[in-house]
Design an enzyme around this catalytic site. Structure first.
Site, PDB file in Angstrom:
ATOM      1  N   SER A 240       0.853  -1.190   0.000  1.00 16.87           N
ATOM      2  CA  SER A 240       0.000   0.000   0.000  1.00 16.87           C
ATOM      3  C   SER A 240       0.887   1.237   0.000  1.00 16.87           C
ATOM      4  CB  SER A 240      -0.908   0.011   1.232  1.00 16.87           C
ATOM      5  OG  SER A 240      -0.129   0.140   2.415  1.00 16.87           O
ATOM      6  N   LYS A 241       0.250   2.407  -0.039  1.00 17.05           N
ATOM      7  CA  LYS A 241       0.970   3.675  -0.111  1.00 17.05           C
ATOM      8  C   LYS A 241       1.952   3.853   1.053  1.00 17.05           C
ATOM      9  CE  LYS A 241      -0.441   6.133  -3.719  1.00 17.05           C
ATOM     10  NZ  LYS A 241       0.498   6.746  -4.681  1.00 17.05           N
ATOM     11  N   ARG A 242       1.637   3.254   2.189  1.00 16.76           N
ATOM     12  CA  ARG A 242       2.526   3.465   3.336  1.00 16.76           C
ATOM     13  C   ARG A 242       3.876   2.777   3.158  1.00 16.76           C
ATOM     14  NH1 ARG A 242       2.570  -0.659   7.197  1.00 16.76           N
ATOM     15  NH2 ARG A 242       1.099  -2.363   6.856  1.00 16.76           N
ATOM     16  N   HIS A 243       3.945   1.869   2.191  1.00 17.80           N
ATOM     17  CA  HIS A 243       5.215   1.207   1.905  1.00 17.80           C
ATOM     18  C   HIS A 243       6.058   2.009   0.914  1.00 17.80           C
ATOM     19  CE1 HIS A 243       2.742  -2.376   3.195  1.00 17.80           C
ATOM     20  NE2 HIS A 243       3.811  -2.485   3.961  1.00 17.80           N
ATOM     21  N   GLY A 244       5.516   3.115   0.418  1.00 13.95           N
ATOM     22  CA  GLY A 244       6.228   3.909  -0.581  1.00 13.95           C
ATOM     23  C   GLY A 244       5.482   3.895  -1.900  1.00 13.95           C
TER      24      GLY A 244
END
Length: 466
Positions: A240-244
């Site tokens: 997801s976005k939190r992983h980059g």
């Protein structure tokens, strides 16, 4: 049998890196077998589908070099064909009209849950006399699924997977407004496109059992299925976005080379022995679905950066400068003269040794393009103490006398000076780095001086000395 694969994204947002990996595996499988790789845009969700997303998909796939062999098929243009197939099923008794109201369906599900039964559709219109149909009332069309036995999928990746038919209800093919459902449209399109291998994420595995019912009702041969594992972040959670970055355009904008993204995605869930660096040609030669892992893959951004750094070093100076051009311009260097371009070309090998992305190359360009007097960062200013300035004064003469203006020649002169003055190497190199680049975290001083040439190097020293 000639192999035909397809990638079928929905144009409702950015091109997810997981989707690109699916496209890559389809492309490789087709290329390995000398078959066809096709593209279908599943744009039936009119509210969420956009032309901008379509263009992003086409652009991202083109950047990745995943060329499709025929013009893209747009699913929204094929609704008449989807309905035609359902009409044939109705005529053969393999599908039926269901007039159950939304209220009835809600009550049916609630009762099933209360009794601990499967909350799927209970088939109440399955064997009803068509004469009982309420005139003028809306209806959906459902497929007639078997009520006993099981459906088996011999998945090329996951192996043999079986589901009892009692778990598969008579699902909807055509909605009340006559529009086809996703499940129907996918099967009809895959059949008409001649797809022999459906390679997609394993989140679609459950769909395969329902789609098998449609193939059977239409009297079509079932394609081979290969459900590949999803991509997770380094922490094991779904990407997801939190992983980059999760969109392929983000990697391009951040300065990743297409070869490194290709290589990184290839190694997510597939391997060839201990090989880490795999060319496109090798990938086509070696790729086999039998080597795809069943478990989820983890995208390690640190490893991806290291891989990109490797590919940066592999570029020749001219190619790297061309690739880095947009990133250099983004740093404000929009009008570079011939001398500046020549310095950058000489600098590229040294820059590539320090850079991990093209954006890094762009940010380091300033060290070769800025003209004196230059700004000096606080840490670099400390190297320009009274002692450091004295070194620079001596360096005007030392470097002015260098005949062999190469990195080795420059370094030799500086080392000889340090030895003569009984100075530590850093006491010589640091003031020079500060004067030439204005920073301590910059390319090496001999690399910069070589790219500058003697005249520009001495101008930088004179500007600091005043």
């Amino acid at each position: 049998m000639s192999v035909v694969t397809r990638f079928a994204p929905s144009p409702t947002g950015f091109l997810h890196i997981g989707g690109v990996r699916t496209a890559l595996f389809n492309w490789l499988f087709a290329r390995h077998h000398g078959g066809k790789y096709l593209l279908r845009i599943e744009d039936t969700d009119k509210e969420r589908s956009t032309q901008e997303a379509v263009e992003a998909i086409l652009d991202g796939l083109a950047w990745m070099g995943l060329d499709h062999d025929e013009a893209p098929v747009f699913q929204s243009t094929r609704a008449a064909r989807h309905r035609e197939v359902v009409e044939q099923m109705l005529a053969q008794g393999k599908a039926y009209k269901c007039f159950a109201t939304p209220e009835e369906l809600t009550q049916m599900r609630e009762t099933a849950k209360a009794e601990g039964r499967n909350p799927g559709y209970d088939g109440r219109w399955r064997d009803r006399d068509p004469a009982e149909a309420p005139a003028g009332e809306p209806y959906v069309v459902r497929v007639n699924t078997p009520t006993d036995g099981s459906t088996v999928i011999e998945d090329v990746v996951q192996g043999r997977v079986e589901v009892q038919n009692a778990e598969i209800d008579d699902f909807v093919l055509l909605r009340g407004d006559g529009s086809p459902t996703y499940m129907l449209a996918v099967c009809v399109d895959d059949h008409d496109m001649g797809v022999t291998h459906v390679i997609r994420g394993d989140d679609h595995l459950n769909n395969a059992f329902r789609q098998a019912q449609i193939y059977a009702a239409a009297d079509w041969d079932l394609p081979a299925f290969g459900h590949i594992p999803l991509i997770h972040g380094a922490d094991g959670a779904k990407l997801s976005k939190r992983h980059g970055a999760v969109g392929v355009e983000e990697y391009r904008e951040q300065g990743y080379l297409v070869d490194s993204v290709f290589n990184a995605l290839l190694r997510l869930g597939w391997s060839h022995g201990d090989d880490e660096i795999i060319s496109r040609e090798q990938a086509v030669e070696w790729f086999d679905l039998a080597d795809v892992n069943r478990g989820a893959s983890r995208l390690d951004t640190d490893k991806m950066l290291a891989l990109n750094a490797h590919y940066l070093k592999e570029q020749d100076a001219s190619t790297l400068l061309t690739l880095a051009g947009p990133f250099i311009k983004a740093e404000g260097w929009t009008d570079i003269d011939a001398d500046g371009l020549a310095r950058l070309a000489l600098a590229m090998p040294a820059v590539a040794d320090r850079a991990k992305t093209l954006a890094d190359v762009g940010s380091m360009a300033k060290y070769y393009l800025q003209e004196p007097p230059i700004g000096i960062e606080e840490k670099a200013q400390k190297a320009l103490s009274e002692e450091g300035l004295a070194v620079l004064t001596d360096m005007l003469g030392v470097l002015g006398d260098v005949v062999d203006w190469t990195e080795e020649g420059i370094k030799s002169a500086m080392m000889e000076y340090a030895e003569t003055k009984e100075l530590k190497v850093g006491k010589v190199f640091q003031p020079l780095r500060a004067a030439l680049t204005g920073a301590m975290a910059s390319p090496g001083v001999t690399e910069v001086a070589f790219a500058f040439g003697k005249e520009k190097t001495l101008r930088h020293l004179q500007a600091v000395l005043g």
